[in-house]
Scaffold this active site. Structure first.
Site, PDB file in Angstrom:
ATOM      1  N   ASP A  18      33.012 -24.983  30.514  1.00 44.00           N
ATOM      2  CA  ASP A  18      33.148 -23.678  30.330  1.00 44.00           C
ATOM      3  C   ASP A  18      34.669 -23.506  29.788  1.00 44.00           C
ATOM      4  OD1 ASP A  18      33.091 -21.207  30.869  1.00 44.00           O
ATOM      5  OD2 ASP A  18      33.758 -21.023  32.729  1.00 44.00           O
ATOM      6  N   ASN A  66      23.238 -16.486  29.663  1.00 46.16           N
ATOM      7  CA  ASN A  66      24.042 -16.497  28.196  1.00 46.16           C
ATOM      8  C   ASN A  66      23.277 -15.680  27.242  1.00 46.16           C
ATOM      9  OD1 ASN A  66      25.555 -19.803  28.834  1.00 46.16           O
ATOM     10  ND2 ASN A  66      26.543 -17.798  29.164  1.00 46.16           N
TER      11      ASN A  66
HETATM   12  C1  IPE Z   1      28.211 -21.230  32.736  1.00 45.74           C
HETATM   13  O1  IPE Z   1      29.327 -20.539  32.070  1.00 45.74           O
HETATM   14  C2  IPE Z   1      27.243 -21.494  31.802  1.00 45.74           C
HETATM   15  C3  IPE Z   1      27.709 -22.765  30.867  1.00 45.74           C
HETATM   16  C4  IPE Z   1      28.811 -23.568  30.888  1.00 45.74           C
HETATM   17  C5  IPE Z   1      26.429 -22.989  29.679  1.00 45.74           C
HETATM   18  P1  IPE Z   1      29.738 -19.058  31.976  1.00 45.74           P
HETATM   19  O2  IPE Z   1      30.718 -18.657  31.172  1.00 45.74           O
HETATM   20  O3  IPE Z   1      28.399 -18.516  31.434  1.00 45.74           O
HETATM   21  O4  IPE Z   1      29.715 -18.619  33.473  1.00 45.74           O
HETATM   22  P2  IPE Z   1      30.191 -17.093  34.120  1.00 45.74           P
HETATM   23  O5  IPE Z   1      29.731 -16.343  33.226  1.00 45.74           O
HETATM   24  O6  IPE Z   1      31.682 -17.268  33.958  1.00 45.74           O
HETATM   25  O7  IPE Z   1      29.837 -17.322  35.701  1.00 45.74           O
HETATM   26  C1  IPE Z   2      31.177 -22.063  27.565  1.00 47.02           C
HETATM   27  O1  IPE Z   2      32.436 -21.383  27.258  1.00 47.02           O
HETATM   28  C2  IPE Z   2      30.322 -22.184  26.621  1.00 47.02           C
HETATM   29  C3  IPE Z   2      28.945 -21.521  27.146  1.00 47.02           C
HETATM   30  C4  IPE Z   2      28.934 -20.948  28.104  1.00 47.02           C
HETATM   31  C5  IPE Z   2      28.069 -21.613  26.035  1.00 47.02           C
HETATM   32  P1  IPE Z   2      32.590 -19.647  27.436  1.00 47.02           P
HETATM   33  O2  IPE Z   2      32.010 -19.126  26.134  1.00 47.02           O
HETATM   34  O3  IPE Z   2      31.866 -19.507  28.630  1.00 47.02           O
HETATM   35  O4  IPE Z   2      34.153 -19.595  27.519  1.00 47.02           O
HETATM   36  P2  IPE Z   2      35.192 -18.529  28.385  1.00 47.02           P
HETATM   37  O5  IPE Z   2      34.639 -18.686  29.866  1.00 47.02           O
HETATM   38  O6  IPE Z   2      34.599 -17.079  27.696  1.00 47.02           O
HETATM   39  O7  IPE Z   2      36.354 -18.745  28.157  1.00 47.02           O
HETATM   40 MG    MG Z   3      32.669 -19.047  30.383  1.00 46.56          MG
END
Ligand code: IPE
Ligand code: IPE
Ligand code: MG
Length: 251
Positions: A18, A66
């Site tokens: 994340d 996602n």
């Molecule tokens: C969790 O991250 C999913 C992945 C790392 C693929 P998100 O960024 O989607 O999670 P939330 O929305 O902060 O819970």
């Molecule tokens: C994790 O990084 C990647 C996926 C969930 C695909 P994020 O895209 O969730 O990054 P933040 O949480 O917005 O920083």
């Molecule tokens: Mg995230």
């Protein structure tokens, strides 16, 4: 399993990758640049885990939730996944890495599904490490699918309801045959599982770092593994030092 650097290592390490968006935002870049940089962290982590002797590395790459992101971002992530699979095949073959995937794979774009199937097939006899990608994955949906499969077997008379136990449920999850994760790492500081491995994480150790995923490297991995090495996993029993003290008093 152990490596020269660590007295004990997880058999199965799972990572919630994340913070890609925040990494990019801090640099005034579009979110996709964070995802691109995130792929570099994936490469480093895969290599380090294989060298350390970890048996299974599960990476949460794309959740079911996602899909609700802007269309451009979803498309960019799918393109990155395709590119990664295409580029890494040789590296996986060279390093004995077997690719597997969990989640609703049939929801991925056709082109990605085909590439994924091809790489899984080409690497299927590799034995050094399983790289398990969680794609269009949701823990609750996975459990619901397992329940469906079990119910169908009950209706067909293959299983009696009394035979349904924890092991049977586990064997109908996408992770059937894999050990439960010993350690789950989440980057970027969020204190939640976000629908990741809900059934399998019952006794996983959790490690959360404020480091954003694109900045995660071998050194960050070693910090997490050092912390895991110090953890005492009790699985509901009493602590080792407490048990020793009780034995000493009794004798
Ligand atoms: C969790 O991250 C999913 C992945 C790392 C693929 P998100 O960024 O989607 O999670 P939330 O929305 O902060 O819970
Ligand atoms: C994790 O990084 C990647 C996926 C969930 C695909 P994020 O895209 O969730 O990054 P933040 O949480 O917005 O920083
Ligand atoms: Mg995230």
């Amino acid at each position: 399993m152990s490596s020269p650097e660590l007295a004990k290592i997880p058999r199965h390490l799972a990572v919630i990758m994340d913070g890609n968006g925040r990494w990019a935002r801090r640099r005034g870049m579009p979110r996709i640049m964070g995802h691109r940089q995130g792929v570099k962290a994936v490469r480093q982590t895969v290599t380090a885990c294989r060298e350390l002797g970890i048996e299974v590395l599960t990476l949460y790459a794309f959740s079911k939730e996602n899909w609700n992101r802007p269309k451009d971002e979803v498309t960019a992530l799918m393109d990155l996944l395709y590119e990664y699979l295409e580029r890494e095949l040789n590296e996986m073959l060279k390093n004995g890495i077997r690719l597997e995937a969990i989640g609703e794979i049939d929801q991925l774009p056709q082109k990605v599904q085909e590439k994924l199937a091809a790489v899984m097939e080409s690497t299927s006899s590799n034995k050094e490490m399983i790289l398990n990608l969680a794609l269009s994955y949701g823990g609750r949906a996975e459990i619901a699918r397992a329940v469906q499969k079990i119910a169908q077997k009950c209706v067909a008379g293959e299983i009696r309801p009394e035979e349904i136990d924890e092991n049977l449920v586990a064997s109908h999850l996408d992770t059937a045959g894999l050990p439960d994760p010993d350690l789950i790492i989440r980057t970027s500081g969020e204190m939640r599982l976000s629908n990741f491995l809900l059934f399998q994480s019952a006794y996983s150790e959790l490690y959360i770092t404020s480091t954003l995923w694109p900045d995660f490297d071998r050194q960050e991995l070693m910090k997490a593994l050092k912390e895991f090495e110090r953890r005492e996993r009790r699985f509901g029993r009493i602590g080792r030092s407490f048990a020793q003290a009780c034995t000493a008093i009794a004798s």
